[in-house]
Write a protein that holds these residues in place. Sequence first.
Motif, PDB file in Angstrom:
ATOM      1  N   HIS A  14      19.084  48.849 102.066  1.00  0.00           N
ATOM      2  CA  HIS A  14      20.472  48.768 102.520  1.00  0.00           C
ATOM      3  C   HIS A  14      21.370  49.299 101.415  1.00  0.00           C
ATOM      4  O   HIS A  14      21.278  48.853 100.261  1.00  0.00           O
ATOM      5  CB  HIS A  14      20.862  47.317 102.816  1.00  0.00           C
ATOM      6  N   ASP A  15      22.273  50.196 101.726  1.00  0.00           N
ATOM      7  CA  ASP A  15      23.154  50.761 100.704  1.00  0.00           C
ATOM      8  C   ASP A  15      24.030  49.696 100.052  1.00  0.00           C
ATOM      9  O   ASP A  15      24.214  49.686  98.832  1.00  0.00           O
ATOM     10  CB  ASP A  15      24.009  51.887 101.284  1.00  0.00           C
ATOM     11  N   TYR A  16      24.548  48.751 100.832  1.00  0.00           N
ATOM     12  CA  TYR A  16      25.443  47.746 100.256  1.00  0.00           C
ATOM     13  C   TYR A  16      24.698  46.772  99.343  1.00  0.00           C
ATOM     14  O   TYR A  16      25.254  46.270  98.364  1.00  0.00           O
ATOM     15  CB  TYR A  16      26.202  46.992 101.353  1.00  0.00           C
ATOM     16  N   GLN A  17      23.421  46.514  99.639  1.00  0.00           N
ATOM     17  CA  GLN A  17      22.625  45.659  98.763  1.00  0.00           C
ATOM     18  C   GLN A  17      22.317  46.355  97.449  1.00  0.00           C
ATOM     19  O   GLN A  17      22.325  45.727  96.381  1.00  0.00           O
ATOM     20  CB  GLN A  17      21.339  45.238  99.475  1.00  0.00           C
ATOM     21  N   VAL A 131       9.683  54.348 103.748  1.00  0.00           N
ATOM     22  CA  VAL A 131      10.855  53.500 103.579  1.00  0.00           C
ATOM     23  C   VAL A 131      11.852  53.808 104.689  1.00  0.00           C
ATOM     24  O   VAL A 131      11.883  54.924 105.229  1.00  0.00           O
ATOM     25  CB  VAL A 131      11.502  53.731 102.186  1.00  0.00           C
ATOM     26  N   ASP A 132      12.631  52.813 105.081  1.00  0.00           N
ATOM     27  CA  ASP A 132      13.753  52.992 105.996  1.00  0.00           C
ATOM     28  C   ASP A 132      15.042  52.919 105.185  1.00  0.00           C
ATOM     29  O   ASP A 132      15.122  52.186 104.191  1.00  0.00           O
ATOM     30  CB  ASP A 132      13.776  51.908 107.071  1.00  0.00           C
ATOM     31  N   ILE A 133      16.036  53.656 105.622  1.00  0.00           N
ATOM     32  CA  ILE A 133      17.337  53.657 104.953  1.00  0.00           C
ATOM     33  C   ILE A 133      18.402  53.182 105.925  1.00  0.00           C
ATOM     34  O   ILE A 133      18.457  53.636 107.072  1.00  0.00           O
ATOM     35  CB  ILE A 133      17.699  55.062 104.434  1.00  0.00           C
ATOM     36  N   SER A 134      19.225  52.251 105.452  1.00  0.00           N
ATOM     37  CA  SER A 134      20.404  51.814 106.192  1.00  0.00           C
ATOM     38  C   SER A 134      21.623  52.261 105.402  1.00  0.00           C
ATOM     39  O   SER A 134      21.766  51.922 104.227  1.00  0.00           O
ATOM     40  CB  SER A 134      20.410  50.297 106.358  1.00  0.00           C
ATOM     41  N   LEU A 135      22.486  53.036 106.045  1.00  0.00           N
ATOM     42  CA  LEU A 135      23.637  53.614 105.356  1.00  0.00           C
ATOM     43  C   LEU A 135      24.899  53.373 106.179  1.00  0.00           C
ATOM     44  O   LEU A 135      24.933  53.644 107.374  1.00  0.00           O
ATOM     45  CB  LEU A 135      23.430  55.117 105.161  1.00  0.00           C
ATOM     46  N   ILE A 136      25.924  52.845 105.520  1.00  0.00           N
ATOM     47  CA  ILE A 136      27.232  52.702 106.151  1.00  0.00           C
ATOM     48  C   ILE A 136      28.052  53.936 105.796  1.00  0.00           C
ATOM     49  O   ILE A 136      28.348  54.173 104.616  1.00  0.00           O
ATOM     50  CB  ILE A 136      27.949  51.431 105.687  1.00  0.00           C
ATOM     51  N   ILE A 137      28.395  54.725 106.796  1.00  0.00           N
ATOM     52  CA  ILE A 137      29.212  55.917 106.577  1.00  0.00           C
ATOM     53  C   ILE A 137      30.657  55.547 106.858  1.00  0.00           C
ATOM     54  O   ILE A 137      31.026  55.245 107.990  1.00  0.00           O
ATOM     55  CB  ILE A 137      28.743  57.080 107.470  1.00  0.00           C
TER      56      ILE A 137
END
Length: 270
Positions: A14-17, A131-137
């Motif tokens: 997770h980008d925010y983590q 790996v999986d990526i979670s990104l908030i744009i």
Amino acid sequence: MRNGDSLSGFPLLHDYQLEEMWRTPQPIRPSQRKRGREGWNWRQRVQYAIGHALNEYFGMEVEVRREVPVQYVLEKWWPKQSNSFDSLFHYWDVKNKVSGELSKICALNNDLWMPVMLYEQFFTVVPELEVDISLIIQAAWQLSEQADSLLIQKYMVDYNPNVISTFQHLTNVFCYYAFGALPQLIEVYCLLEGKKVRFLPGSTSLQQSLDYVQLLKGSVEDIQKTTEHCRYRGCMGQQSSQQNRANKDRKEEREANNSKDRSIGPTLFS
């Protein structure tokens, strides 16, 4: 979206983590955490206000945006209390700087039309890294009809080189595996410093970003193992401490009884 939205079962970044990891290297114990926004610091509260204000502002039609000051929208979301800030002066200093910088940025973005992505969370799979990526744009604009014409923007409260590098590389990898192409341009705005960092992905960018994300994955796994180990050791230490305290109490009780027996002396029967 390439690879779809479903997760593969691989570890999820997770980008925010990751951003929180860079800002708070030492993991916070569950007992120290406060639930929800109650435990947020001033930076998190300001980031929340910026996110909602820009989401509302960039969601307006271009003609409306040109007539509505972004400061007006920001005021609706800005923290009403100053208790999470260092002082009242800090509260107003941050507010004035953020408000002024957003006003400049939005004036420069007036030639952009409606964003194609606005404060949305996306997921994609990177099979070769497992790996999986979670990104908030936060905001993405399509500069032409080409797939590689995306301008992706991130708005940060303050400058942090590690957070910026992480966002740059995650965005490169995400865009390639989600959309089949690297973005044309990445812009990161650091509002308190009035700094803008720009990245123009080139031919070697993808491999560099894959290497970076691979290192991130390993670092996160190491931190998780360390946290679990510390939690286990903490529980074991707590159990050991409780056992030692109980043994000490029993020992003191026996000594007290022995002392009492000695003080009474032998019992005489008539």
